[in-house]
Motif scaffolding. Structure first.
Motif, mmCIF file in Angstrom:
data_model
loop_
_atom_site.group_PDB
_atom_site.id
_atom_site.type_symbol
_atom_site.label_atom_id
_atom_site.label_comp_id
_atom_site.label_asym_id
_atom_site.label_seq_id
_atom_site.Cartn_x
_atom_site.Cartn_y
_atom_site.Cartn_z
ATOM 1 N N ALA A 48 0.824 -1.715 -0.174
ATOM 2 C CA ALA A 48 0.007 -0.026 -0.208
ATOM 3 C C ALA A 48 0.896 1.275 0.130
ATOM 4 C CB ALA A 48 -0.900 -0.207 1.632
ATOM 5 N N GLY A 49 2.114 1.114 0.972
ATOM 6 C CA GLY A 49 2.588 2.457 0.627
ATOM 7 C C GLY A 49 3.681 2.971 -0.577
ATOM 8 N N VAL A 50 3.565 1.744 -1.243
ATOM 9 C CA VAL A 50 4.563 2.023 -2.199
ATOM 10 C C VAL A 50 3.696 2.587 -3.188
ATOM 11 C CG1 VAL A 50 5.830 1.147 -3.836
ATOM 12 C CG2 VAL A 50 6.467 0.509 -2.117
ATOM 13 N N TRP A 51 2.149 1.265 -3.317
ATOM 14 C CA TRP A 51 1.036 2.263 -4.858
ATOM 15 C C TRP A 51 0.770 3.697 -4.706
ATOM 16 C CZ3 TRP A 51 -4.081 3.663 -3.447
ATOM 17 C CH2 TRP A 51 -4.065 3.145 -4.307
ATOM 18 N N LEU A 52 0.779 3.878 -3.159
ATOM 19 C CA LEU A 52 0.232 5.524 -2.399
ATOM 20 C C LEU A 52 1.218 6.449 -2.736
ATOM 21 C CD1 LEU A 52 -1.214 5.298 0.487
ATOM 22 C CD2 LEU A 52 -2.912 5.369 -1.232
ATOM 23 N N GLY A 53 2.717 6.019 -3.165
ATOM 24 C CA GLY A 53 3.097 6.625 -3.432
ATOM 25 C C GLY A 53 3.540 6.807 -4.880
ATOM 26 N N TRP A 54 3.543 6.376 -5.407
ATOM 27 C CA TRP A 54 3.072 5.490 -7.241
ATOM 28 C C TRP A 54 2.226 6.897 -7.713
ATOM 29 C CZ3 TRP A 54 -0.203 3.736 -10.524
ATOM 30 C CH2 TRP A 54 0.584 3.132 -11.422
ATOM 31 N N ARG A 55 0.961 6.485 -6.933
ATOM 32 C CA ARG A 55 -0.304 7.836 -7.069
ATOM 33 C C ARG A 55 0.128 8.903 -6.808
ATOM 34 N NH1 ARG A 55 -5.168 4.996 -7.650
ATOM 35 N NH2 ARG A 55 -5.504 7.194 -8.314
ATOM 36 N N PHE A 56 0.269 9.130 -5.797
ATOM 37 C CA PHE A 56 1.525 10.827 -5.827
ATOM 38 C C PHE A 56 1.919 11.398 -6.447
ATOM 39 C CE2 PHE A 56 4.316 13.500 -3.582
ATOM 40 C CZ PHE A 56 3.301 15.008 -3.389
ATOM 41 N N HIS A 57 3.369 9.885 -7.369
ATOM 42 C CA HIS A 57 4.162 11.060 -8.275
ATOM 43 C C HIS A 57 3.500 11.324 -9.376
ATOM 44 C CE1 HIS A 57 7.966 10.400 -10.967
ATOM 45 N NE2 HIS A 57 6.898 9.675 -11.251
ATOM 46 N N GLY A 58 2.460 10.827 -9.683
ATOM 47 C CA GLY A 58 2.073 10.592 -11.179
ATOM 48 C C GLY A 58 1.238 12.028 -11.014
ATOM 49 N N LYS A 59 0.826 12.475 -10.095
ATOM 50 C CA LYS A 59 0.071 14.058 -9.331
ATOM 51 C C LYS A 59 0.973 14.909 -9.648
ATOM 52 C CE LYS A 59 -3.906 11.400 -7.164
ATOM 53 N NZ LYS A 59 -5.062 11.855 -7.675
ATOM 54 N N LEU A 60 2.007 14.769 -9.796
ATOM 55 C CA LEU A 60 3.191 15.933 -9.596
ATOM 56 C C LEU A 60 4.142 16.240 -11.121
ATOM 57 C CD1 LEU A 60 5.859 14.646 -6.297
ATOM 58 C CD2 LEU A 60 3.681 16.635 -6.596
ATOM 59 N N GLY A 61 3.963 17.537 -11.562
ATOM 60 C CA GLY A 61 4.701 17.824 -11.909
ATOM 61 C C GLY A 61 6.023 17.415 -12.399
ATOM 62 N N GLN A 62 6.522 16.840 -13.827
ATOM 63 C CA GLN A 62 8.036 17.750 -13.862
ATOM 64 C C GLN A 62 8.507 19.070 -12.940
ATOM 65 O OE1 GLN A 62 10.661 15.993 -15.819
ATOM 66 N NE2 GLN A 62 12.075 16.854 -15.748
ATOM 67 N N ARG A 63 8.609 20.163 -12.525
ATOM 68 C CA ARG A 63 8.803 20.816 -11.611
ATOM 69 C C ARG A 63 8.238 21.009 -9.951
ATOM 70 N NH1 ARG A 63 9.067 27.633 -12.117
ATOM 71 N NH2 ARG A 63 10.609 28.141 -10.718
ATOM 72 N N GLN A 64 7.320 20.261 -10.240
ATOM 73 C CA GLN A 64 6.710 20.072 -8.867
ATOM 74 C C GLN A 64 7.359 18.705 -7.900
ATOM 75 O OE1 GLN A 64 2.794 19.303 -9.567
ATOM 76 N NE2 GLN A 64 2.437 20.740 -8.009
ATOM 77 N N LEU A 65 8.300 17.968 -8.632
ATOM 78 C CA LEU A 65 9.148 16.373 -8.376
ATOM 79 C C LEU A 65 10.370 16.888 -8.358
ATOM 80 C CD1 LEU A 65 8.647 13.132 -8.401
ATOM 81 C CD2 LEU A 65 10.632 13.561 -10.025
ATOM 82 N N TYR A 66 10.912 17.956 -8.926
ATOM 83 C CA TYR A 66 12.215 18.542 -8.253
ATOM 84 C C TYR A 66 12.241 19.205 -7.258
ATOM 85 C CZ TYR A 66 14.842 16.517 -12.805
ATOM 86 O OH TYR A 66 15.541 14.943 -12.872
ATOM 87 N N ARG A 67 11.442 20.415 -6.884
ATOM 88 C CA ARG A 67 11.204 20.861 -6.497
ATOM 89 C C ARG A 67 11.022 20.261 -4.742
ATOM 90 N NH1 ARG A 67 10.877 26.395 -6.449
ATOM 91 N NH2 ARG A 67 10.744 27.465 -8.163
ATOM 92 N N ALA A 68 10.394 18.791 -5.364
ATOM 93 C CA ALA A 68 9.838 18.367 -3.662
ATOM 94 C C ALA A 68 11.522 17.428 -3.366
ATOM 95 C CB ALA A 68 8.900 16.796 -4.106
ATOM 96 N N CYS A 69 12.257 16.884 -3.996
ATOM 97 C CA CYS A 69 13.168 16.047 -4.289
ATOM 98 C C CYS A 69 14.220 17.073 -3.453
ATOM 99 C CB CYS A 69 13.730 16.054 -5.832
ATOM 100 S SG CYS A 69 12.819 14.112 -6.249
ATOM 101 N N TYR A 70 14.389 18.730 -3.720
ATOM 102 C CA TYR A 70 15.423 19.138 -2.959
ATOM 103 C C TYR A 70 15.055 19.533 -2.037
ATOM 104 C CZ TYR A 70 17.941 20.004 -7.657
ATOM 105 O OH TYR A 70 19.035 20.173 -8.645
ATOM 106 N N SER A 71 13.247 19.716 -1.820
ATOM 107 C CA SER A 71 12.714 19.725 -0.439
ATOM 108 C C SER A 71 13.975 19.041 0.738
ATOM 109 C CB SER A 71 12.020 20.323 -0.329
ATOM 110 O OG SER A 71 11.677 21.156 -1.197
ATOM 111 N N LEU A 72 13.724 17.624 0.490
ATOM 112 C CA LEU A 72 13.229 16.467 0.938
ATOM 113 C C LEU A 72 15.174 16.217 1.171
ATOM 114 C CD1 LEU A 72 11.310 13.866 -1.125
ATOM 115 C CD2 LEU A 72 10.752 14.394 1.455
ATOM 116 N N LEU A 73 16.062 16.979 -0.260
ATOM 117 C CA LEU A 73 17.302 17.351 0.675
ATOM 118 C C LEU A 73 17.046 17.673 1.670
ATOM 119 C CD1 LEU A 73 19.077 16.565 -3.273
ATOM 120 C CD2 LEU A 73 18.840 15.000 -1.645
ATOM 121 N N VAL A 74 17.255 18.909 1.684
ATOM 122 C CA VAL A 74 17.684 19.639 2.873
ATOM 123 C C VAL A 74 16.705 19.252 3.824
ATOM 124 C CG1 VAL A 74 16.428 21.967 3.891
ATOM 125 C CG2 VAL A 74 16.735 21.905 1.371
#
Length: 252
Positions: A210-236
């Motif tokens: 369930a965790g992986v599936w929900l994460g994958w669904r969340f990924h699908g809702k993110l645009g390219q720039r949103q995903l990159y912003r999320a990754c950089y923010s998570l790096l912080v």
């Protein structure tokens, strides 16, 4: 470690969170869930618990991050260093100063993220570099073996390439699939999980699909720039966690 209701709930929640990150970003942010596990067990026991669970997450994630999402040229450069880094991390596990490594990785990561946000936080497309890829793979191998924190070195290499969001997540996913498969046995050797840890491991397996599936669904809702912003923010967040681990280790 006592197998109490609190231990089960906390560990289950942590594994679900890590699985969600695995599905959403391909991996590399397990360290965000590790502090949750550490509330109910010591770090080495937590490492022994999570190492096989990471492999289970990888097997589930392969259903979503298929070969079409893998950047093979980058993986060909990254994986040899990863293997060597894990081997070195295991052989020097009791010698390396985990606190110093955490602080160094935190500083490098914060500088990298600061430069990106300072430069306008745009998705760039830069050419790949063989030396940088080898260094990233090796550093990620050492840090993932020592502290389950191999995400920052890999992200520092991959994010500037401007890969599509699917290619970024898929490449990250396969990279950690290989790494987790290699380091599972060494971590089990180091931690030597007791019977109650294996029981907890079996219970936590239920959180993964369930965790992986929900994460994958969340990924699908993110645009390219949103995903990159999320990754950089998570790096912080990851860097701050590493910094806290390092500094508190020296002060404690």
């Amino acid at each position: 470690m006592e197998l109490t209701a609190t231990t089960i709930i906390v560990a289950f929640a942590a594994v679900f969170l890590i699985s969600f990150m695995r599905g959403a970003f391909g991996g590399g942010f397990a360290i965000i869930g590790i502090p949750v596990v550490s509330l109910v067990m010591d770090p080495v026991t937590a490492g022994g618990l999570l190492a096989p669970l990471f492999v289970a997450m990888d097997l589930v994630a392969l259903r979503y991050w298929k070969p079409s999402t893998w950047s093979r040229p980058d993986l060909a450069l990254l994986l040899p260093g990863l293997v060597v880094g894990i081997g070195l991390g295991f052989s020097l596990f009791g010698v390396l100063d985990h606190r110093a490594i955490s602080i160094l990785m935190a500083a490098i990561t914060l500088i990298f993220v600061g430069l990106w946000f300072g430069g306008g936080a745009e998705v760039t497309v830069r050419p790949r570099s063989t030396p940088k890829a080898i260094a990233a793979g090796f550093t990620s191998g050492v840090t993932t073996m020592v502290a389950h924190s191999g995400g920052p070195p890999l992200a520092i290499y991959l994010l500037p390439l401007g890969l599509s969001k699917q290619m970024y997540a898929g490449t990250t996913s396969l990279f950690f699939t290989v790494g987790n498969a290699i380091k599972a046995a060494p971590w089990l050797f180091l931690a030597k999980p007791a019977a109650n840890v294996w029981t907890l491991m079996a219970i936590c397996l239920l959180a993964i699909p369930a965790g992986v599936w929900l994460g994958w669904r969340f990924h699908g809702k993110l645009g390219q720039r949103q995903l990159y912003r999320a990754c950089y923010s998570l790096l912080v967040v990851t860097a701050l966690k590493l910094l806290w681990d390092g500094v508190s280790g020296f002060l404690g």
